[in-house]
Design a protein around this motif. Structure first.
Motif, PDB file in Angstrom:
ATOM      1  N   LYS A   2       0.859  -1.285  -0.077  1.00 22.58           N
ATOM      2  CA  LYS A   2       0.051  -0.076   0.012  1.00 22.58           C
ATOM      3  C   LYS A   2       0.747   1.254   0.044  1.00 22.58           C
ATOM      4  O   LYS A   2       1.968   1.386   0.575  1.00 22.58           O
ATOM      5  N   ASP A   3       0.394   2.460  -0.629  1.00 27.58           N
ATOM      6  CA  ASP A   3       1.018   3.639  -0.420  1.00 27.58           C
ATOM      7  C   ASP A   3       1.258   4.232   0.973  1.00 27.58           C
ATOM      8  O   ASP A   3       0.510   3.705   1.661  1.00 27.58           O
ATOM      9  N   SER A   4       2.154   4.961   0.979  1.00 28.11           N
ATOM     10  CA  SER A   4       2.452   5.566   2.248  1.00 28.11           C
ATOM     11  C   SER A   4       1.818   6.954   2.689  1.00 28.11           C
ATOM     12  O   SER A   4       2.168   7.374   3.690  1.00 28.11           O
ATOM     13  N   ASN A   5       0.789   7.181   1.953  1.00 23.75           N
ATOM     14  CA  ASN A   5       0.171   8.632   2.244  1.00 23.75           C
ATOM     15  C   ASN A   5      -1.026   8.341   3.202  1.00 23.75           C
ATOM     16  O   ASN A   5      -2.413   8.334   2.567  1.00 23.75           O
ATOM     17  N   GLY A   6      -0.741   8.264   4.279  1.00 20.05           N
ATOM     18  CA  GLY A   6      -1.715   8.040   5.277  1.00 20.05           C
ATOM     19  C   GLY A   6      -2.283   6.639   5.423  1.00 20.05           C
ATOM     20  O   GLY A   6      -3.164   6.300   6.179  1.00 20.05           O
ATOM     21  N   HIS A   7      -1.703   5.812   4.844  1.00 15.28           N
ATOM     22  CA  HIS A   7      -2.422   4.245   4.695  1.00 15.28           C
ATOM     23  C   HIS A   7      -1.333   3.487   5.731  1.00 15.28           C
ATOM     24  O   HIS A   7      -0.117   3.648   5.708  1.00 15.28           O
ATOM     25  N   ILE A   8      -1.667   2.232   6.118  1.00 15.61           N
ATOM     26  CA  ILE A   8      -0.850   1.527   6.789  1.00 15.61           C
ATOM     27  C   ILE A   8       0.016   0.698   5.708  1.00 15.61           C
ATOM     28  O   ILE A   8      -0.433   0.162   4.873  1.00 15.61           O
ATOM     29  N   THR A   9       1.414   0.833   6.102  1.00 11.64           N
ATOM     30  CA  THR A   9       2.372   0.047   5.273  1.00 11.64           C
ATOM     31  C   THR A   9       2.972  -1.128   5.695  1.00 11.64           C
ATOM     32  O   THR A   9       3.500  -2.056   5.321  1.00 11.64           O
ATOM     33  N   THR A  10       3.151  -0.823   7.245  1.00  9.40           N
ATOM     34  CA  THR A  10       3.895  -1.730   8.136  1.00  9.40           C
ATOM     35  C   THR A  10       3.426  -2.299   9.200  1.00  9.40           C
ATOM     36  O   THR A  10       2.660  -1.597  10.107  1.00  9.40           O
ATOM     37  N   LEU A  11       3.412  -3.716   9.795  1.00 10.02           N
ATOM     38  CA  LEU A  11       2.922  -4.321  10.613  1.00 10.02           C
ATOM     39  C   LEU A  11       4.214  -4.982  11.486  1.00 10.02           C
ATOM     40  O   LEU A  11       5.013  -5.678  11.106  1.00 10.02           O
ATOM     41  N   ILE A  12       4.126  -4.455  12.796  1.00  6.88           N
ATOM     42  CA  ILE A  12       5.062  -4.993  13.857  1.00  6.88           C
ATOM     43  C   ILE A  12       4.513  -5.692  14.940  1.00  6.88           C
ATOM     44  O   ILE A  12       3.742  -5.176  15.639  1.00  6.88           O
ATOM     45  N   PHE A  13       5.025  -6.910  15.050  1.00 11.05           N
ATOM     46  CA  PHE A  13       4.290  -7.955  15.870  1.00 11.05           C
ATOM     47  C   PHE A  13       5.327  -8.147  17.243  1.00 11.05           C
ATOM     48  O   PHE A  13       6.461  -8.048  16.940  1.00 11.05           O
ATOM     49  N   ASP A  14       4.720  -8.379  18.135  1.00  9.28           N
ATOM     50  CA  ASP A  14       5.411  -8.960  19.410  1.00  9.28           C
ATOM     51  C   ASP A  14       5.572 -10.657  18.713  1.00  9.28           C
ATOM     52  O   ASP A  14       4.880 -10.973  18.218  1.00  9.28           O
ATOM     53  N   ILE A  15       6.445 -11.165  19.562  1.00  8.98           N
ATOM     54  CA  ILE A  15       6.656 -12.656  19.180  1.00  8.98           C
ATOM     55  C   ILE A  15       6.124 -13.452  20.407  1.00  8.98           C
ATOM     56  O   ILE A  15       5.151 -14.144  19.925  1.00  8.98           O
ATOM     57  N   GLY A 157      13.126   3.999  12.741  1.00  9.45           N
ATOM     58  CA  GLY A 157      14.082   4.396  11.980  1.00  9.45           C
ATOM     59  C   GLY A 157      14.708   3.636  11.079  1.00  9.45           C
ATOM     60  O   GLY A 157      14.931   3.948  10.127  1.00  9.45           O
ATOM     61  N   LYS A 158      14.972   2.146  11.628  1.00 12.54           N
ATOM     62  CA  LYS A 158      15.844   1.378  10.809  1.00 12.54           C
ATOM     63  C   LYS A 158      14.673   0.897   9.619  1.00 12.54           C
ATOM     64  O   LYS A 158      15.441   0.600   8.338  1.00 12.54           O
ATOM     65  N   LEU A 159      13.395   0.844  10.022  1.00  6.15           N
ATOM     66  CA  LEU A 159      12.543   0.488   8.852  1.00  6.15           C
ATOM     67  C   LEU A 159      12.128   1.782   7.914  1.00  6.15           C
ATOM     68  O   LEU A 159      11.603   1.699   6.849  1.00  6.15           O
ATOM     69  N   ARG A 160      12.479   2.923   8.145  1.00  3.99           N
ATOM     70  CA  ARG A 160      12.294   4.227   7.593  1.00  3.99           C
ATOM     71  C   ARG A 160      10.985   4.293   7.331  1.00  3.99           C
ATOM     72  O   ARG A 160      10.410   4.454   6.180  1.00  3.99           O
ATOM     73  N   VAL A 161       9.862   4.177   8.301  1.00 10.53           N
ATOM     74  CA  VAL A 161       8.654   4.340   8.474  1.00 10.53           C
ATOM     75  C   VAL A 161       8.030   5.259   9.267  1.00 10.53           C
ATOM     76  O   VAL A 161       8.599   5.526  10.439  1.00 10.53           O
ATOM     77  N   LYS A 162       6.880   5.708   9.100  1.00 10.40           N
ATOM     78  CA  LYS A 162       6.378   6.941   9.837  1.00 10.40           C
ATOM     79  C   LYS A 162       5.508   5.906  10.890  1.00 10.40           C
ATOM     80  O   LYS A 162       4.815   4.933  10.660  1.00 10.40           O
ATOM     81  N   PRO A 163       5.321   6.691  12.213  1.00 13.55           N
ATOM     82  CA  PRO A 163       4.412   6.024  13.080  1.00 13.55           C
ATOM     83  C   PRO A 163       2.967   5.782  12.666  1.00 13.55           C
ATOM     84  O   PRO A 163       2.520   4.680  12.586  1.00 13.55           O
ATOM     85  N   GLU A 165       1.893   5.281   9.644  1.00 16.40           N
ATOM     86  CA  GLU A 165       1.961   4.193   8.644  1.00 16.40           C
ATOM     87  C   GLU A 165       2.115   2.808   9.292  1.00 16.40           C
ATOM     88  O   GLU A 165       2.062   1.695   8.524  1.00 16.40           O
ATOM     89  N   THR A 166       2.159   2.480  10.662  1.00 13.67           N
ATOM     90  CA  THR A 166       2.646   1.594  11.404  1.00 13.67           C
ATOM     91  C   THR A 166       1.579   1.020  12.359  1.00 13.67           C
ATOM     92  O   THR A 166       0.712   1.894  12.910  1.00 13.67           O
ATOM     93  N   VAL A 167       1.444  -0.112  12.192  1.00  9.34           N
ATOM     94  CA  VAL A 167       0.719  -1.018  13.289  1.00  9.34           C
ATOM     95  C   VAL A 167       1.417  -1.892  14.164  1.00  9.34           C
ATOM     96  O   VAL A 167       2.366  -2.482  13.842  1.00  9.34           O
ATOM     97  N   PHE A 168       1.276  -1.596  15.585  1.00  9.79           N
ATOM     98  CA  PHE A 168       2.033  -2.709  16.563  1.00  9.79           C
ATOM     99  C   PHE A 168       1.054  -3.426  17.283  1.00  9.79           C
ATOM    100  O   PHE A 168       0.229  -2.860  17.807  1.00  9.79           O
ATOM    101  N   VAL A 169       1.506  -4.797  17.407  1.00  7.87           N
ATOM    102  CA  VAL A 169       0.749  -5.823  18.040  1.00  7.87           C
ATOM    103  C   VAL A 169       1.502  -6.263  19.148  1.00  7.87           C
ATOM    104  O   VAL A 169       2.688  -6.847  18.856  1.00  7.87           O
ATOM    105  N   ASP A 170       0.840  -6.229  20.604  1.00  4.68           N
ATOM    106  CA  ASP A 170       1.605  -6.644  21.860  1.00  4.68           C
ATOM    107  C   ASP A 170       0.644  -7.345  22.614  1.00  4.68           C
ATOM    108  O   ASP A 170      -0.521  -6.751  22.686  1.00  4.68           O
ATOM    109  N   ASP A 171       0.840  -8.272  23.523  1.00  7.81           N
ATOM    110  CA  ASP A 171       0.169  -8.854  24.436  1.00  7.81           C
ATOM    111  C   ASP A 171       0.058  -8.176  25.918  1.00  7.81           C
ATOM    112  O   ASP A 171      -0.676  -8.404  26.691  1.00  7.81           O
TER     113      ASP A 171
END
Length: 213
Positions: A2-15, A157-163, A165-171
């Motif tokens: 997906k484009d990065s213009n306000g859309h989610i591009t990156t999903l970050i999970f806890d393991i 920073g390492k992923l070069r992604v804006k907050p 544009e990102t979803v974080f999942v953790d328990d």
């Protein structure tokens, strides 16, 4: 992607307890059987101590972690016995594996995890699904543990992604709160089915989940 213009591009999970559920009481029971120590002592010093926290931050090696415990409690076991008991607390969430595989290719996938050197190496050797992640930001390699905001900033920073544009999942609620305070879309994980519903609210498409998490 997906484009990065306000859309989610990156999903970050806890393991741990998201992709790989675990029960450290399995280790507590095994160590108690082998060492003769009480379960309460094992839990307190092996799993919930400042020593374990230092180990998770990579401040001491796996060998030093074991040796400190061995000397403190005069353990009659060697490192080769310790390692498999320490590691044998995890299993794979099949619904989460299916979800991750369904997301690959449409989103960038990464992970942020509080873990130790032995657990991390065990995961990589035994759970191929983790190979789908573009990057895994592990506490013992970074010297940082969630919910320290720096671990999230480093990942972004390492992923070069804006907050945004990102979803974080953790328990863990405190980890979710810390990420949310940085502007990251954050989901408190309970089950794969509930996560799928939360993803749908964020217009993240996944295949239907079936099975136990």
């Amino acid at each position: 992607m997906k484009d990065s213009n306000g859309h989610i591009t990156t999903l970050i999970f806890d393991i741990g307890n998201v992709i790989l559920p675990f029960d450290y009481f399995r280790g507590v029971r095994r160590f108690a059987e082998v060492t003769g120590l009480s379960g309460e002592t094992i839990e307190r010093y092996f799993y919930l101590s400042e020593l374990q926290h230092r180990y998770a931050k990579g401040q001491i090696s796996s060998e030093d972690f074991f040796e400190t415990l061995r000397c403190k409690f005069d353990l009659k076991m060697d490192y080769r016995v310790f390692v498999p008991i320490w590691n044998d607390i995890f299993w794979l969430s099949v619904p989460m594996e299916k979800m991750v595989r369904s997301l690959k290719g449409n989103y960038r996938l990464a992970a942020i995890t509080n873990t130790s050197d032995l657990h991390y190496r065990y995961w990589l050797e035994n759970y191929p699904v983790l190979g789908l992640f573009e990057a895994i930001f592990a506490s013992h390699e970074l010297g940082l543990c969630k919910p320290d905001p720096e671990i999230y900033r480093l990942a972004l920073g390492k992923l070069r992604v804006k907050p945004e544009e990102t979803v974080f999942v953790d328990d863990m609620e405190e980890n979710v709160t810390a990420a949310r305070e940085l502007g990251i879309h954050s989901v408190w994980f309970r089950t794969a089915e509930e996560l799928q519903s939360e993803f749908q609210k964020l217009k993240i498409s996944t295949h239907e989940m079936r099975g136990q998490s």
